[in-house]
Design a protein around this motif. Structure first.
Motif, PDB file in Angstrom:
ATOM      1  N   LEU A 129       0.871  -1.168   0.000  1.00 28.37           N
ATOM      2  CA  LEU A 129       0.000   0.000   0.000  1.00 28.37           C
ATOM      3  C   LEU A 129       0.909   1.219   0.000  1.00 28.37           C
ATOM      4  N   VAL A 130       0.926   1.954  -1.105  1.00 30.25           N
ATOM      5  CA  VAL A 130       1.909   3.018  -1.311  1.00 30.25           C
ATOM      6  C   VAL A 130       1.195   4.341  -1.501  1.00 30.25           C
ATOM      7  N   GLU A 131       1.715   5.377  -0.834  1.00 34.83           N
ATOM      8  CA  GLU A 131       1.257   6.728  -1.120  1.00 34.83           C
ATOM      9  C   GLU A 131       2.466   7.591  -1.430  1.00 34.83           C
ATOM     10  N   LEU A 132       2.354   8.368  -2.499  1.00 29.09           N
ATOM     11  CA  LEU A 132       3.390   9.322  -2.873  1.00 29.09           C
ATOM     12  C   LEU A 132       3.007  10.691  -2.323  1.00 29.09           C
ATOM     13  N   GLY A 133       3.899  11.296  -1.534  1.00 33.87           N
ATOM     14  CA  GLY A 133       3.606  12.598  -0.953  1.00 33.87           C
ATOM     15  C   GLY A 133       2.413  12.552  -0.027  1.00 33.87           C
ATOM     16  N   ASP A 152       1.594  -4.301   3.350  1.00 36.34           N
ATOM     17  CA  ASP A 152       2.542  -3.446   4.058  1.00 36.34           C
ATOM     18  C   ASP A 152       2.397  -2.025   3.541  1.00 36.34           C
ATOM     19  N   VAL A 153       2.400  -1.061   4.449  1.00 31.10           N
ATOM     20  CA  VAL A 153       2.258   0.344   4.082  1.00 31.10           C
ATOM     21  C   VAL A 153       3.640   0.952   3.855  1.00 31.10           C
ATOM     22  N   HIS A 154       3.813   1.555   2.681  1.00 31.09           N
ATOM     23  CA  HIS A 154       5.068   2.217   2.322  1.00 31.09           C
ATOM     24  C   HIS A 154       4.742   3.631   1.843  1.00 31.09           C
ATOM     25  N   LEU A 155       5.413   4.612   2.423  1.00 26.75           N
ATOM     26  CA  LEU A 155       5.178   6.016   2.086  1.00 26.75           C
ATOM     27  C   LEU A 155       6.434   6.603   1.472  1.00 26.75           C
ATOM     28  N   VAL A 156       6.256   7.329   0.366  1.00 23.89           N
ATOM     29  CA  VAL A 156       7.369   8.005  -0.297  1.00 23.89           C
ATOM     30  C   VAL A 156       7.317   9.474   0.099  1.00 23.89           C
ATOM     31  N   GLU A 157       8.247   9.872   0.941  1.00 23.65           N
ATOM     32  CA  GLU A 157       8.251  11.220   1.530  1.00 23.65           C
ATOM     33  C   GLU A 157       9.687  11.619   1.858  1.00 23.65           C
ATOM     34  N   GLN A 158      10.068  12.850   1.546  1.00 23.36           N
ATOM     35  CA  GLN A 158      11.425  13.323   1.816  1.00 23.36           C
ATOM     36  C   GLN A 158      11.501  14.239   3.026  1.00 23.36           C
ATOM     37  N   SER A 159      10.414  14.882   3.404  1.00 20.37           N
ATOM     38  CA  SER A 159      10.438  15.858   4.485  1.00 20.37           C
ATOM     39  C   SER A 159      10.451  15.168   5.854  1.00 20.37           C
ATOM     40  N   PRO A 160      11.487  15.376   6.672  1.00 24.60           N
ATOM     41  CA  PRO A 160      11.493  14.790   8.025  1.00 24.60           C
ATOM     42  C   PRO A 160      10.313  15.257   8.868  1.00 24.60           C
ATOM     43  N   ARG A 161       9.921  16.512   8.716  1.00 25.92           N
ATOM     44  CA  ARG A 161       8.806  17.036   9.509  1.00 25.92           C
ATOM     45  C   ARG A 161       7.509  16.326   9.139  1.00 25.92           C
ATOM     46  N   LEU A 162       7.272  16.124   7.840  1.00 25.78           N
ATOM     47  CA  LEU A 162       6.050  15.448   7.424  1.00 25.78           C
ATOM     48  C   LEU A 162       6.089  13.958   7.764  1.00 25.78           C
ATOM     49  N   LYS A 163       7.255  13.348   7.701  1.00 22.85           N
ATOM     50  CA  LYS A 163       7.363  11.939   8.125  1.00 22.85           C
ATOM     51  C   LYS A 163       6.912  11.776   9.574  1.00 22.85           C
ATOM     52  N   ALA A 164       7.308  12.714  10.409  1.00 21.47           N
ATOM     53  CA  ALA A 164       6.911  12.644  11.818  1.00 21.47           C
ATOM     54  C   ALA A 164       5.400  12.775  11.961  1.00 21.47           C
ATOM     55  N   ALA A 165       4.798  13.692  11.204  1.00 23.94           N
ATOM     56  CA  ALA A 165       3.347  13.864  11.259  1.00 23.94           C
ATOM     57  C   ALA A 165       2.628  12.609  10.775  1.00 23.94           C
ATOM     58  N   ASP A 170      12.485   7.838  -2.316  1.00 24.13           N
ATOM     59  CA  ASP A 170      12.280   7.741  -3.761  1.00 24.13           C
ATOM     60  C   ASP A 170      11.477   6.488  -4.075  1.00 24.13           C
ATOM     61  N   ILE A 171      10.692   6.556  -5.133  1.00 27.54           N
ATOM     62  CA  ILE A 171       9.853   5.420  -5.506  1.00 27.54           C
ATOM     63  C   ILE A 171      10.690   4.201  -5.876  1.00 27.54           C
ATOM     64  N   ASP A 172      11.903   4.423  -6.361  1.00 24.86           N
ATOM     65  CA  ASP A 172      12.750   3.296  -6.743  1.00 24.86           C
ATOM     66  C   ASP A 172      13.233   2.486  -5.542  1.00 24.86           C
ATOM     67  N   ALA A 188       5.548   8.360 -13.469  1.00 22.01           N
ATOM     68  CA  ALA A 188       4.374   7.672 -14.009  1.00 22.01           C
ATOM     69  C   ALA A 188       4.793   6.403 -14.742  1.00 22.01           C
ATOM     70  N   GLY A 189       5.886   6.483 -15.487  1.00 20.48           N
ATOM     71  CA  GLY A 189       6.370   5.312 -16.193  1.00 20.48           C
ATOM     72  C   GLY A 189       6.848   4.221 -15.250  1.00 20.48           C
ATOM     73  N   ARG A 190       7.514   4.606 -14.167  1.00 20.39           N
ATOM     74  CA  ARG A 190       8.025   3.603 -13.229  1.00 20.39           C
ATOM     75  C   ARG A 190       6.883   2.936 -12.462  1.00 20.39           C
ATOM     76  N   VAL A 191       5.867   3.720 -12.080  1.00 17.66           N
ATOM     77  CA  VAL A 191       4.699   3.123 -11.419  1.00 17.66           C
ATOM     78  C   VAL A 191       4.008   2.143 -12.362  1.00 17.66           C
TER      79      VAL A 191
END
Length: 401
Positions: A102-106, A131-144, A163-165, A255-258
């Motif tokens: 289960l993936v969410e981007l941003g 399994d839940v996987h989140l693609v996120e770069q911001s440490p602050r948002l990861k904490a939220a 990164d999605i890869d 989009a191509g990689r997804v």
């Protein structure tokens, strides 16, 4: 001489008015321009949004009434619930493949994933093996996101990726990207009188110290090779001089990689964003601060920077990678076909008072009305199957109304 990345001291302003370059990111951008020359709109956007210390998503709280904009999941639980049900049905119709991601981007603050997970519990078995996987770069948002999803009773910990890869390979994906693609860097190209395309650049304005300005690269841009061969229904060669076209290389690649993952391993993806269904010329680069539009060249790092998503280009990239693209359809039509009207009625019947019922009706309108999010926001689905999934085929009684 400044060195690359060094801040340039902002010029003094006798009136005390803050200058457009006088932010932490603005000074970094100004320093790089002073050292290296004008930068592309995409480089400016990437720094303003994603600088690891001073970037907009790193340092600011963008969401909600106290932020700069409100996304659909923040408007109502109905949005996330219907997305979760859509993903669950996609898993069921695909034969319930084992160990899906289960993936969410941003994922923002995690609201959409939390609401989706609650709805997915209606289909027994999915959350036990997913399994839940989140693609996120911001440490602050990861904490939220961690705080939000810690309340969801997941059987296994959430995993984050930059990164999605980095997602595990060889597993089916159930993916959602809501207002993710609009924030990816854009390259802007301008048609020249000789028929070639030059890159739109951002430079320091010599006539207005402390300000940025737009300019053009003197050389043709290799990014013109990425443009679709038709824009607004006309051949690319027929686009008149002075026209501006936008390309999001990162969006096309993601989009191509997804799609390649779905074609190889199964699953489905929903892309929800604002934009146009067909490639079209025009400048859509914009900034949003305190729920109002502002100049994107003023105060970088203090406002959200976005562009309208080219859904035709995303669909083409997905198709080239082996998946089937469905849509796009307007968000209002998509949610309506999934039964958001009936869901709103049930919530209204359970509401404690008239104020709560009015809030539900307002949220429904904001999500679905053509003059709100219903038409400008669009939904694109990526699947293996060629049969249109729920929300992408006409529904008797709804589309006939």
């Amino acid at each position: 001489m400044a060195t690359a990345g060094d801040p340039v001291p902002p010029p003094s302003d006798a009136t005390g008015t803050p200058l457009p370059t006088d932010t932490p990111v603005g000074r970094i951008i100004a320093g790089r321009i002073a050292h290296d020359g004008p930068m592309t709109v995409g480089s400016y956007m990437a720094l303003a949004l994603g600088h690891p210390v001073h970037g907009y998503y790193t340092a600011r709280e963008p969401f909600g009434a106290g932020g700069d904009f409100v996304t659909a999941p923040e408007i109502s639980q109905m949005f996330g619930e219907l997305v979760g049900l859509w993903l669950a049905v996609a898993w069921d119709e695909a034969g319930r493949p084992a160990r899906p991601l289960l993936v969410e981007l941003g994922p923002g603050r995690g609201t959409l994933m939390a609401d989706s997970l609650r709805a997915m519990r209606m289909l027994p078995g999915l959350l036990d093996m997913a399994d839940v996987h989140l693609v996120e770069q911001s440490p602050r948002l990861k904490a939220a996101q961690a705080a939000m999803l810690s309340q969801c009773g997941l059987p296994r910990p959430v995993t984050w990726h930059d990164d999605i890869d980095d997602l595990p390979a060889d597993r089916p994906v159930l993916l959602i990207a809501n207002e993710f693609f609009d924030a990816l860097p854009v390259q802007q190209l301008v048609r020249r009188p000789d028929g070639l395309w030059s890159e739109r650049m951002i430079d320091l304005d010599p006539d207005r110290p402390g300000h940025f300005r737009y300019g053009l690269s003197p050389d043709p841009s290799p990014m013109a090779q990425v443009l679709t061969q038709r824009i607004a229904g006309a051949p690319l060669a027929a686009v008149p001089p002075g026209s501006l076209a936008e390309v999001q290389p990162a969006a096309i690649a993601i989009a191509g990689r997804v799609a390649a993952r779905i074609a190889a391993n199964g699953g489905a993806a929903l892309i929800v964003d604002y934009g146009h269904g067909l490639s079209a010329p025009g400048d859509t680069f914009q900034a949003m601060r305190a729920h109002a539009h502002t100049d994107p060249l003023i105060g970088p790092g203090l406002a959200d920077l976005t562009v309208h998503v080219d859904f035709e280009r995303l669909a083409a990239a997905a198709t080239a990678a082996g998946a089937t693209a469905h849509g796009p359809v307007g968000q209002g039509r998509f949610l309506g076909r999934l039964g958001i009207g009936a869901r709103a009625e049930r919530l209204a019947r359970a509401a404690p008072d008239g104020t709560a019922r009015a809030a539900i009706a307002t949220a429904l309108r904001r999500l679905t009305a053509p003059d709100q999010m219903g038409t400008l926001f669009k939904v694109l689905a990526l699947t293996r199957a060629t049969t249109p999934p729920p929300g992408f085929a006409p529904v008797p009684g709804f589309d006939d109304a």
